[in-house]
Write an enzyme that holds these catalytic residues in place. Sequence first.
Site, short mmCIF file in Angstrom:
data_model
loop_
_atom_site.label_atom_id
_atom_site.label_comp_id
_atom_site.label_asym_id
_atom_site.label_seq_id
_atom_site.Cartn_x
_atom_site.Cartn_y
_atom_site.Cartn_z
N LYS A 167 0.83 -1.22 0.00
CA LYS A 167 0.00 0.00 0.00
C LYS A 167 0.86 1.26 0.00
O LYS A 167 0.66 2.18 -0.80
CB LYS A 167 -0.94 0.00 1.21
CG LYS A 167 -1.91 -1.18 1.26
CD LYS A 167 -2.88 -1.05 2.41
CE LYS A 167 -2.21 -1.08 3.76
NZ LYS A 167 -1.56 -2.39 4.06
N ASP A 222 -1.04 4.49 6.64
CA ASP A 222 -1.14 3.52 7.74
C ASP A 222 -2.47 3.63 8.49
O ASP A 222 -3.22 2.67 8.58
CB ASP A 222 0.03 3.67 8.72
CG ASP A 222 0.07 2.49 9.70
OD1 ASP A 222 0.00 1.34 9.22
OD2 ASP A 222 0.15 2.74 10.90
N ARG A 272 -13.40 -9.30 -14.66
CA ARG A 272 -12.64 -8.90 -15.85
C ARG A 272 -13.41 -7.91 -16.72
O ARG A 272 -12.85 -7.37 -17.66
CB ARG A 272 -12.27 -10.14 -16.67
CG ARG A 272 -11.40 -11.12 -15.88
CD ARG A 272 -11.01 -12.32 -16.71
NE ARG A 272 -10.16 -11.97 -17.83
CZ ARG A 272 -9.62 -12.87 -18.66
NH1 ARG A 272 -9.88 -14.16 -18.49
NH2 ARG A 272 -8.87 -12.47 -19.66
#
Length: 311
Positions: free
Chosen positions: A159, A177, A243
């Site tokens: 991340k 965080d 998809r």
Amino acid sequence: MAKVRTKDIIEKFNMELLSGEEGVNRPIITSDISRPGLEIAGYFEYYPAERLQLLGKTELSFFEKLNPSERVSRMEKLCTDITPGIIVTRNMEVPAELIEAAEHESVPVMRSDLKTTRLSSHLTNFLESKLAPTTAVHGVLVDVYGIGVLITGKSGVGKSETALELVKRGHRLVADDCVEIRQEDLGTLVGNSPELIEHLLEIRGLGIINVMTLFGAGAVRSHKRISLIINLEIWDQKKSYDRLGLDEEKMKIIDTEITKLTVPVRPGRNLAVIIEVAAMNFRLKRMGVNAAEQFTSRLADVIEEGDQEDM
């Protein structure tokens, strides 16, 4: 612990404290504001004593027409042990009966030079922001092309590294965080960083870096409305990923549902570019352009034409 106290209102709006200094630490528990016109007229059946009370030109001009005993009685009932404060607007003269009653119950009496309606609007906006429901989420919040993107995922999935790449590409970091989130209105979530870690980014192997020092003030912002959640997870070959983009998953934070996309992570995938495209595609969808629906529609037309030719 109270989020807002009367002294915060005095400091924020630069008000003059005239009486009841002992009560400036009273908590304000609601963003609703009361203009006690009916109460000054004598009807206290449903008096919302827990609200801030605003006395404007209308209320005080009527108050002046009351006889002395009524004036004393009304102000005594107006000042209770749970009233956070009484505000006189337009810099008008404060009735002596109000000062006396407020001193007896330690109710702060304040004066502002703003008009009543404008002050009421400012107070409501300030209190709604401060008293909004809040929570904290483990993740990274980035402003990508004006879209507040909350990046979530398990620890170590990448991340912070993705956020660093986005910052290098010209986007802005809000929080890393820990993202503090408040629901300012129904359907509106605003995220910000805890003060202790504001502008900081933790990169494994490098440690903690200060994004504003490295990339400048244009690389950070203090808060941002959250519009899109992107969940990063390690690629699972057994799992089937979307998809086409027809199915829209939602994630509920407090009382608000936010669009959520799940992006699998594996070597060779440029997550920063994927998030950029996701943000741009989200904007297009809000403008009424949905590529997946357009493709499905064209595909259905082609299949229908093929069926007609076979006939």
